[in-house]
Structure formats: C-alpha cells, structure tokens
Write a protein that holds these residues in place. Structure first.
Motif, mmCIF file in Angstrom:
data_model
loop_
_atom_site.group_PDB
_atom_site.id
_atom_site.type_symbol
_atom_site.label_atom_id
_atom_site.label_comp_id
_atom_site.label_asym_id
_atom_site.label_seq_id
_atom_site.Cartn_x
_atom_site.Cartn_y
_atom_site.Cartn_z
ATOM 1 N N ALA A 1 0.504 -1.545 -0.053
ATOM 2 C CA ALA A 1 0.396 0.011 -0.239
ATOM 3 C C ALA A 1 1.057 0.652 -0.025
ATOM 4 N N GLU B 1 -2.692 4.855 1.390
ATOM 5 C CA GLU B 1 -4.101 4.310 1.252
ATOM 6 C C GLU B 1 -5.165 4.517 2.421
ATOM 7 N N ILE C 1 -7.570 1.488 3.606
ATOM 8 C CA ILE C 1 -6.400 0.206 3.469
ATOM 9 C C ILE C 1 -7.634 -0.743 4.766
ATOM 10 N N THR D 1 -1.612 5.826 6.492
ATOM 11 C CA THR D 1 -1.855 4.686 6.334
ATOM 12 C C THR D 1 -0.965 3.613 6.982
ATOM 13 N N ALA E 1 -5.578 -2.799 -0.960
ATOM 14 C CA ALA E 1 -5.850 -1.489 -0.124
ATOM 15 C C ALA E 1 -7.048 -1.701 -1.076
#
Length: 289
Positions: A12, A15, A19, A45, A85
């Motif tokens: 990721a 995200e 996420i 994230t 994600a």
C-alpha cells in the motif's frame, strides 16, 4: 484460521481511505500471517495498519514490484496471497483460492475480480473483467498479480524486478515464470470484490500508468514485444470488444476501446521518444575517451 497456513501480503501507498476496510476483511479470512508493506505513504496508512495490530514493513518507496518481493521474502509460510487495499475478500476467500489451486493443479491462482457497482466506469470494468477474466482454468501467458495465491517457491525462484521502478509487476513476472517452463498458473472460481475510483479521470490516469508499464515491458523484453503489440493492436480494439458485444456487455466494449487506446497512445509516444533519443545522441569522434 485457514485450513492451510497462508501468509497475506498487502502492499500500500497512501491508502488511508481504504486500508482499514481491506485489513478487516482479510482478518476475517483468518490468515496465519498478515504483512503490510508500505511504499512511502505520506498519509495515515501506516498508523491505521499498526493500530489494527498488523505488522508493517517500510520499503522506502522502491516501487510496487520490489514491495511485493519484499513482502514475499518476509512471509513465513509456503503459501502467499497478495491482496491489495482496494480488495474486500469474503471470509472464505483464502480457503476458496487454495481449493482452486488444488482443483486445477496450479502453482499460482488468481481470484476473479468483481468491481463494485459505483458509476458507469465501475460497471464497465466489471463487465470487462467478466468478458476476459472470469473463465476458470489454466492460462498460457499471464494473470494478475493480486488478488492471487502463490506457492512461495515460485516467488523464490522467479522474483519480481527489484530494480526497475517502471517495470510492470504482472507482465514482467509472468513472462519470466513462463520462461522457466516449471510452473503453472490460472484463474480460479473465487471472486474477490474490488473498489476503484469511479471518476473517468482516475480511470484515464490508471490506463496511462498501464501504458507506461507496457512501454517498459517492450523495452525490457524485446523478444516479447510482438505479443504486447498484438495485445494493444488486436485484442483491445477488436477481439475483446467484439466478444463483449456478443455477450451483451456493450459497456465492456467501451472500456476496452478507451483502455486500449490510451495505453497504445502512451506506448507509441514512449517508443518515439526512445527512438529520438537514440538517434539524437552525438557520434563519438575517433580518439574520444
């Protein structure tokens, strides 16, 4: 826990908006291990993933393909699933992928992707996936890298390109898997929902990103350039749209035309730039060191 221990790797970058939902969905599958590889996020994230008790490895922003390999190298089980994600696997998805792997005798098996209905382009992509991806069984050329289950030995023997940040993570990997002549891959019966941005601009940016990777694949693998050109000049503008229309999915035809046309224009532009740069370099004079 899954019937067979499976490590899940989620790569990721920025995200934060998606996420948490992905991690919660993956945890409901009860994998033996979940690793998030962060590719240099500047949002929340990492904090979100760590707050959910997930192990996070920071890659330093080396690129998606190196991040995938980093996660695979840190995975401790013989089966590794890449989940992104924007994926929302059902609680039985990992077990289902393992059944697909066993049923078709595969070393790598991709789940079919179901694009969530949220506007014209989401519906068009969903229909496009149904046209060319949702037929279970082995494949000869390539499949998608995620959501996909791998035997770890495949990712040890045939590694992602860990140097070239412009390299495609899927086309390059599966080209080299095919070259080994040892491993089989395909698509299973499992379907994993995927959430994309519905805006046309976002899709065009994604198609341009694909095009840059296509151009790099042609540059890196000239022996397979003909296959990529056939993909862009025949499959996308002709074969897949015709198939979509016959299956009653005209939105998919639009998707193929726009996606293929955008990718092709980027590849042509990159190819012209490459030729121009080669021809414009000065010829060294005799005796130049």
């Amino acid at each position: 826990m899954t019937s067979t221990p499976i490590s899940v790797v989620l790569c990721a970058r920025n995200e934060a908006s998606r996420i948490e939902q992905s991690i919660r969905a993956i945890k409901a599958c009860e994998p033996a291990e979940l690793i998030v590889v962060d590719g240099g996020s500047t949002d929340e994230t990492v904090a979100i993933a760590e707050g959910l008790g997930v192990r996070v490895i920071r890659s330093g922003g080396k690129g998606l393909a190196p991040d995938r390999q980093l996660g695979a190298d840190h995975a401790t089980h013989d089966l590794i699933a890449f989940i992104d994600a924007d994926h929302r696997p059902a609680p039985d998805a990992l077990d289902s992928l393992k059944r697909d792997m066993d049923e078709f005798g595969l070393d790598v098996v991709q789940a079919a992707v179901g694009i969530e209905d949220n506007g014209f382009w989401n519906r068009a992509e969903h229909d496009a996936m149904a046209v060319f991806q949702h037929t279970p069984g082995p494949r000869a050329l390539m499949i998608g890298v995620a959501p996909t289950l791998y035997r770890k030995e495949v990712l040890q023997a045939v590694r992602f390109d860990e140097v070239n940040k412009e390299q495609s993570d899927d086309a390059d990997l599966f080209k080299r898997i095919v070259d080994t002549g040892k491993y089989t891959f395909g698509v299973g019966r499992t379907i994993v929902p995927q959430f994309h941005h519905p805006d046309r601009k976002d899709y065009l940016n994604k198609f341009r990103w694909y095009g840059r990777r296509d151009a790099e694949f042609i540059r890196t693998h000239p022996d397979r350039a003909h296959s990529m050109w056939f993909h862009l000049l025949v499959r996308y503008p002709l074969w897949r749209p015709i198939k979509a229309v016959f299956q009653g999915k005209p939105r998919a035809a639009v998707y193929f035309w726009v996606c293929g046309g955008t990718r092709l224009s980027v590849v042509i532009s990159k190819t012209i730039q490459s030729v121009f740069l080669r021809t414009s370099r000065p010829t060294p004079e005799p005796g130049d060191a």
